[in-house]
Enzyme design. Structure first.
Site, PDB file in Angstrom:
ATOM      1  N   ASN A 136     -21.364 -19.177  54.207  1.00 31.80           N
ATOM      2  CA  ASN A 136     -21.805 -18.792  53.326  1.00 31.80           C
ATOM      3  C   ASN A 136     -21.607 -17.982  52.457  1.00 31.80           C
ATOM      4  O   ASN A 136     -21.580 -17.149  53.043  1.00 31.80           O
ATOM      5  CB  ASN A 136     -23.699 -18.669  53.731  1.00 31.80           C
ATOM      6  CG  ASN A 136     -23.860 -17.906  51.873  1.00 31.80           C
ATOM      7  OD1 ASN A 136     -23.607 -17.769  51.286  1.00 31.80           O
ATOM      8  ND2 ASN A 136     -25.469 -17.041  52.680  1.00 31.80           N
ATOM      9  N   LYS A 156     -21.791 -15.535  49.453  1.00 32.88           N
ATOM     10  CA  LYS A 156     -22.444 -14.805  48.942  1.00 32.88           C
ATOM     11  C   LYS A 156     -21.921 -14.967  47.891  1.00 32.88           C
ATOM     12  O   LYS A 156     -21.207 -15.549  47.450  1.00 32.88           O
ATOM     13  CB  LYS A 156     -23.043 -13.901  50.245  1.00 32.88           C
ATOM     14  CG  LYS A 156     -23.250 -14.058  51.571  1.00 32.88           C
ATOM     15  CD  LYS A 156     -23.644 -13.067  52.084  1.00 32.88           C
ATOM     16  CE  LYS A 156     -24.418 -13.553  53.255  1.00 32.88           C
ATOM     17  NZ  LYS A 156     -24.549 -12.955  54.651  1.00 32.88           N
ATOM     18  N   HIS A 158     -32.065 -18.611  52.200  1.00 31.33           N
ATOM     19  CA  HIS A 158     -31.944 -17.503  52.414  1.00 31.33           C
ATOM     20  C   HIS A 158     -32.944 -16.302  52.854  1.00 31.33           C
ATOM     21  O   HIS A 158     -33.258 -15.954  51.300  1.00 31.33           O
ATOM     22  CB  HIS A 158     -30.386 -17.328  51.965  1.00 31.33           C
ATOM     23  CG  HIS A 158     -29.376 -15.932  52.433  1.00 31.33           C
ATOM     24  ND1 HIS A 158     -29.640 -15.351  52.998  1.00 31.33           N
ATOM     25  CD2 HIS A 158     -28.152 -17.109  53.528  1.00 31.33           C
ATOM     26  CE1 HIS A 158     -28.578 -15.022  53.785  1.00 31.33           C
ATOM     27  NE2 HIS A 158     -27.755 -15.418  54.378  1.00 31.33           N
ATOM     28  N   GLU A 192     -31.591 -13.322  52.103  1.00 28.98           N
ATOM     29  CA  GLU A 192     -31.332 -12.230  50.879  1.00 28.98           C
ATOM     30  C   GLU A 192     -31.864 -12.908  49.071  1.00 28.98           C
ATOM     31  O   GLU A 192     -32.663 -12.051  48.761  1.00 28.98           O
ATOM     32  CB  GLU A 192     -29.504 -12.649  50.636  1.00 28.98           C
ATOM     33  CG  GLU A 192     -28.981 -11.562  51.130  1.00 28.98           C
ATOM     34  CD  GLU A 192     -27.640 -12.125  52.538  1.00 28.98           C
ATOM     35  OE1 GLU A 192     -27.207 -12.718  51.665  1.00 28.98           O
ATOM     36  OE2 GLU A 192     -27.069 -11.606  53.114  1.00 28.98           O
ATOM     37  N   GLU A 195     -32.083 -18.188  61.245  1.00 20.31           N
ATOM     38  CA  GLU A 195     -31.612 -16.970  60.823  1.00 20.31           C
ATOM     39  C   GLU A 195     -32.540 -16.045  60.557  1.00 20.31           C
ATOM     40  O   GLU A 195     -33.091 -15.146  60.451  1.00 20.31           O
ATOM     41  CB  GLU A 195     -31.264 -16.887  59.478  1.00 20.31           C
ATOM     42  CG  GLU A 195     -29.673 -17.982  59.028  1.00 20.31           C
ATOM     43  CD  GLU A 195     -28.842 -18.130  58.497  1.00 20.31           C
ATOM     44  OE1 GLU A 195     -27.684 -17.354  57.894  1.00 20.31           O
ATOM     45  OE2 GLU A 195     -29.384 -17.579  56.694  1.00 20.31           O
ATOM     46  N   GLY A 244     -25.432 -10.131  59.410  1.00 20.88           N
ATOM     47  CA  GLY A 244     -24.724  -9.072  58.871  1.00 20.88           C
ATOM     48  C   GLY A 244     -24.686  -7.924  59.400  1.00 20.88           C
ATOM     49  O   GLY A 244     -24.301  -6.908  58.601  1.00 20.88           O
ATOM     50  N   SER A 262     -24.538 -13.355  62.681  1.00 16.25           N
ATOM     51  CA  SER A 262     -23.086 -12.314  62.812  1.00 16.25           C
ATOM     52  C   SER A 262     -22.771 -13.774  64.267  1.00 16.25           C
ATOM     53  O   SER A 262     -22.701 -13.275  65.008  1.00 16.25           O
ATOM     54  CB  SER A 262     -23.690 -10.718  63.980  1.00 16.25           C
ATOM     55  OG  SER A 262     -24.601 -10.426  62.937  1.00 16.25           O
TER      56      SER A 262
HETATM   57  C1  PEP Z   1     -25.868 -15.179  56.715  1.00 14.02           C
HETATM   58  O1  PEP Z   1     -25.659 -14.282  55.598  1.00 14.02           O
HETATM   59  O2  PEP Z   1     -26.323 -16.461  56.406  1.00 14.02           O
HETATM   60  C2  PEP Z   1     -25.478 -15.163  57.880  1.00 14.02           C
HETATM   61  C3  PEP Z   1     -25.775 -15.218  58.857  1.00 14.02           C
HETATM   62  O3  PEP Z   1     -24.110 -14.097  57.855  1.00 14.02           O
HETATM   63  P1  PEP Z   1     -23.812 -13.366  58.598  1.00 14.02           P
HETATM   64  O4  PEP Z   1     -23.021 -14.590  59.551  1.00 14.02           O
HETATM   65  O5  PEP Z   1     -22.993 -12.535  58.039  1.00 14.02           O
HETATM   66  O6  PEP Z   1     -24.291 -12.479  59.782  1.00 14.02           O
END
Ligand code: PEP
Length: 255
Positions: free
Chosen positions: A15, A17, A101, A103, A173, A179, A219
């Site tokens: 992703n 973003k 997601h 976010e 997630e 992040g 992460s």
């Molecule tokens: C994500 O945005 O779906 C995500 C898992 O980000 P990160 O890998 O940076 O934690």
């Protein structure tokens, strides 16, 4: 991953973003295609920003990499300034679309109801939805993880049928792991993934539960991906930060 007669081919999804201009996306995609040309039995997806879909579609067309989008609107078309429909994504070359997601839930007012409308629209148009679910740190501390997941899955998939959801991808997630550099532990991940698979079984039956790929996101990095991928109910990863560079994403894909 094998479960009875149903084989779930792992999916490693990136992703991007709101990162990368079309030129930057073109460069990273070209590098990635070269780096993963030897990969077998793993599906790979990247979800660039909308403005880079077309250029990435051209590059990935005959490669091991599939294209995904980060969002969609549920209506077929209409006066919805700034939005993109499922048909537009299909015509841009997308196979997958990320829905719900954290976010989008956190910053753009997405609810389980709008997530549900988007899943309906995606499946009607033949896109494979990647439904994102996960609890916040406070919800986990308050022991609400499973009730939060129940609501996100039950409301997010309301009114859908086995046929509409075949295939389905769910991404667990935990919001506190996105992040932050703080991944969930393998025990936490396996516990939730098994819970989600059982929930899908209760709602849609054993075949869909066994066929649904459940990705972990939060992460994921080259140095923690293999222990996560070794878990019985982890069928792939949704990767944010570490998917932005072709070399680190390729290392994750080569878990
Ligand atoms: C994500 O945005 O779906 C995500 C898992 O980000 P990160 O890998 O940076 O934690």
């Amino acid at each position: 991953m094998k479960d009875g007669a149903i084989v779930r081919v792992p999916l490693i999804a990136g992703n991007w973003k709101m990162f990368k201009t079309a030129t930057e996306a073109e460069e990273t995609t070209s590098q990635l295609i070269r780096l993963v040309s030897d990969v077998e039995n793993v599906e790979i997806m990247i979800a660039p920003p909308f403005t880079a879909l077309s250029i990435v579609a051209g590059l990935t067309k005959d490669s091991r990499v599939d294209l995904g989008a980060q969002n969609l609107h549920w209506a077929k078309e209409g006066a919805f300034t700034g939005e993109i429909s499922a048909a537009m994504l299909v015509s841009a070359g997308c196979k997958y679309v990320i829905v719900g997601h954290s976010e989008r839930r956190q910053y753009f007012g997405e609810t389980d109801h709008t997530v549900n409308q988007k899943i309906h629209a995606a499946s009607l148009s033949g896109l494979v939805p990647i439904l994102c679910v996960g609890e916040t740190e406070m919800q986990r501390d308050e022991k609400k993880t499973f009730s939060v997941l129940d609501k996100q899955i039950e409301n997010g998939l309301e009114g859908l049928t086995f046929d509409a959801l075949h295939p389905l991808v769910v991404a667990y997630e935990p919001v506190w792991a996105i992040g932050t550099g703080k991944s969930a532990t393998p025990d936490q991940v396996q516990e939730v993934h098994l819970y989600l698979r059982n929930l899908i079984e209760k709602m849609f039956g054993n075949i869909l539960a066994k066929a649904t790929r459940i990705l972990y996101g939060g992460s994921v990095k080259p140095d923690n991906v293999s222990e996560l991928m070794a878990l019985p109910d982890v069928d792939g990863a949704l990767v944010g930060g570490a998917s932005l560079q072709a070399d680190s994403f390729s290392k994750i894909i080569h878990f």
